[in-house]
Write an enzyme that holds these catalytic residues in place. Structure first.
Site, PDB file in Angstrom:
ATOM      1  N   PHE A   1       0.871  -1.181   0.000  1.00 28.48           N
ATOM      2  CA  PHE A   1       0.000   0.000   0.000  1.00 28.48           C
ATOM      3  C   PHE A   1       0.898   1.218   0.000  1.00 28.48           C
ATOM      4  CE2 PHE A   1      -2.199   3.631   1.592  1.00 28.48           C
ATOM      5  CZ  PHE A   1      -3.414   3.571   0.944  1.00 28.48           C
TER       6      PHE A   1
ATOM      7  N   ASP B   1       9.454   2.935   1.909  1.00 31.38           N
ATOM      8  CA  ASP B   1       8.254   3.708   2.241  1.00 31.38           C
ATOM      9  C   ASP B   1       8.025   3.560   3.739  1.00 31.38           C
ATOM     10  OD1 ASP B   1       5.773   4.746   2.759  1.00 31.38           O
ATOM     11  OD2 ASP B   1       4.799   3.886   0.992  1.00 31.38           O
TER      12      ASP B   1
ATOM     13  N   LYS C   1       2.699  11.107   7.089  1.00 26.73           N
ATOM     14  CA  LYS C   1       1.875  10.864   8.276  1.00 26.73           C
ATOM     15  C   LYS C   1       2.372  11.602   9.522  1.00 26.73           C
ATOM     16  CE  LYS C   1      -0.887   7.110   6.677  1.00 26.73           C
ATOM     17  NZ  LYS C   1      -0.590   6.039   5.773  1.00 26.73           N
TER      18      LYS C   1
HETATM   19  C1  LIG Z   1      -0.786   6.120   4.274  1.00 23.29           C
HETATM   20  C2  LIG Z   1       0.317   5.596   3.432  1.00 23.29           C
HETATM   21  C3  LIG Z   1       0.660   6.202   2.211  1.00 23.29           C
HETATM   22  C4  LIG Z   1      -0.159   7.325   1.618  1.00 23.29           C
HETATM   23  O1  LIG Z   1      -0.220   8.451   2.427  1.00 23.29           O
HETATM   24  P1  LIG Z   1      -1.344   9.575   2.178  1.00 23.29           P
HETATM   25  O2  LIG Z   1      -0.933  10.706   3.067  1.00 23.29           O
HETATM   26  O3  LIG Z   1      -2.662   8.956   2.596  1.00 23.29           O
HETATM   27  O4  LIG Z   1      -1.323   9.900   0.731  1.00 23.29           O
HETATM   28  C5  LIG Z   1       1.750   5.714   1.517  1.00 23.29           C
HETATM   29  N1  LIG Z   1       2.469   4.682   1.993  1.00 23.29           N
HETATM   30  C6  LIG Z   1       2.170   4.071   3.143  1.00 23.29           C
HETATM   31  C7  LIG Z   1       3.028   2.937   3.630  1.00 23.29           C
HETATM   32  C8  LIG Z   1       1.076   4.485   3.903  1.00 23.29           C
HETATM   33  O5  LIG Z   1       0.760   3.856   5.035  1.00 23.29           O
END
Ligand SMILES: *Cc1c(COP(=O)(O)O)cnc(C)c1O
Length: 403
Positions: free
Chosen positions: A144, A229, A258
């Site tokens: 994700f 990520d 985040k």
């Molecule tokens: C939440 C998330 C994203 C996307 O972040 P947004 O601020 O919602 O666009 C990307 N990678 C990971 C691992 C995430 O948990």
């Protein structure tokens, strides 16, 4: 309580004009303080989701609020057409926290991922010498990385992907947790390997020990960038600054978001060394809001809070406590538990209900969690939570699992 402020009335009003891209729990939050939130009727709940780890420091952390308030009065937005006096200090501090040279500020996590993809391709063409438009990026099954069309194009979750094509080419899938599969997937056109060091949305999936170190070794040996990520896993959640730290691994690019915004506003960044991130030149990438002074002031305070190591240590200690509590539920309505720092995926036995049903029953007992992929609930409390509050929350879970 008047009808106008009752939760059901507010939800009905909201549904009239709001697109249905979410299915929220039936609770209307009006206030937040630390690990707790209060609904419109004055009922309190322990927040075990923390906005998917965007609230690692809790609701309304005084130090973050102070930084935001001070900046709010002074200067909030300039665009990058000008310099502002907050962005340099933020970039300097974040680069130092990551042990890297350069920071490219954006807003949302998905934008950081998109930026990482652009940087990897540019590096592939300009440094590695990949033929034009031929660069590929290796990604993991179950990933994700956000919701843009390019990103959902390399998701294998039908709900995220189906019906939104055509998609950008150039992504190669391998199973998550299998380093040999990455080695086998790399060829002369591979620019990067992009993974979550722990897969969050997939249900807090922790790869086998040695995986991250092996990915690092393979990327170095094969001349490919390692992009981590850490948008959900990073910034203290797992008991270290980054999930990669669990194996002493440093990726070429960190993707952060985040919690970088301190629970106040979206702040994301790509962080890397000049040899990689330096490939992007003026005018090639940007964002109207990225690096704005309010975001930079908040992000700087977040980095300062992480520099003390206090939150990482607290997440590690509380996480050990949480693991003991959750392990005791296995065989009692829970089929499996995965814990990394203060972050857990709990697989619910289908005999006792779905993840959503358990979340609804916990809501009635004052505990907020979020289900993912049907049978899993994710637990990611603000790191400011107390051990006794975790005891109480897991006791509520034990009660709802017992029916
Ligand atoms: C939440 C998330 C994203 C996307 O972040 P947004 O601020 O919602 O666009 C990307 N990678 C990971 C691992 C995430 O948990």
């Amino acid at each position: 309580m008047s009808l106008d402020t009752s939760a059901l009335r507010i939800i009905a009003d909201e549904n009239r004009h709001l697109a249905h891209n979410y299915h929220p729990l039936p609770v209307v939050i009006a206030r937040g303080d630390g690990a707790w939130v209060t609904d419109v009727e004055g009922k309190r709940y322990l927040d075990l989701l923390s906005a998917y780890s965007a609230l690692n420091f809790g609701h309304g952390h005084p130090a973050i609020l102070a930084a935001a308030r001070e900046q709010l009065e002074r200067l909030t937005l300039t665009s990058r057409a000008y310099h502002n006096d907050r962005l340099g200090p933020f970039a300097t501090a974040l680069a130092r926290l990551c042990g890297k040279d350069l920071v490219l500020p954006m807003n949302t996590g998905a934008e950081a991922v998109e930026t990482g993809i652009k940087v990897a391709r540019a590096w592939g063409y300009r440094v590695k010498g990949i033929a034009p438009d031929a660069a590929t990026i290796v990604v993991a099954d179950g990933n994700f990385h956000g919701r843009t069309t390019t990103i959902v194009g390399f998701s294998d979750d039908p709900q995220s992907r189906d019906g939104f094509g055509p998609f950008a080419p150039g992504f190669v899938h391998v199973p998550f947790g299998d380093a040999d599969a990455i080695d086998a997937a790399i060829d002369a056109n591979t620019a990067a390997v992009l993974i979550e060091p722990i897969q969050g949305e997939a249900g807090v999936i922790i790869p086998p020990d040695g995986y991250l170190a092996a990915v690092r070794e393979i990327c170095t040996r094969r001349g490919v960038l390692f992009i981590a990520d850490e948008i959900q896993s990073g910034l203290g959640r797992v008991g270290t600054t980054f999930a990669c730290d669990r194996e002493g691994v440093v990726p070429d690019l960190y993707l952060l978001g985040k919690a970088l915004g301190g629970g106040i506003l979206p702040v994301s960044a790509v962080v890397g060394d000049a040899a990689v991130l330096g490939v992007i030149g003026a005018g090639e990438h940007g964002s109207t809001f990225g690096g704005n002074p309010l975001a930079a002031a908040v992000g700087l305070r977040v980095v300062e809070m992480l520099e003390t190591g206090e939150f990482q240590a607290r997440a590690a200690a509380l996480g050990e406590h949480l693991a003991v509590l959750l392990d005791a539920l296995v065989g009692h309505g829970v089929t499996a538990v995965r814990v990394a720092g203060l972050w857990a995926g709990v697989d619910i036995d289908s005999a006792v209900g779905t993840g959503r049903e358990i979340a609804e029953r916990l809501l009635a007992r004052g505990v907020l969690v979020k289900d993912t992929h049907g049978q899993t609930i994710r637990i990611a409390p603000p790191i400011v939570v107390r051990a006794t509050e975790l005891d109480w929350a897991v006791e509520q879970l034990r009660v709802v699992l017992a029916g």
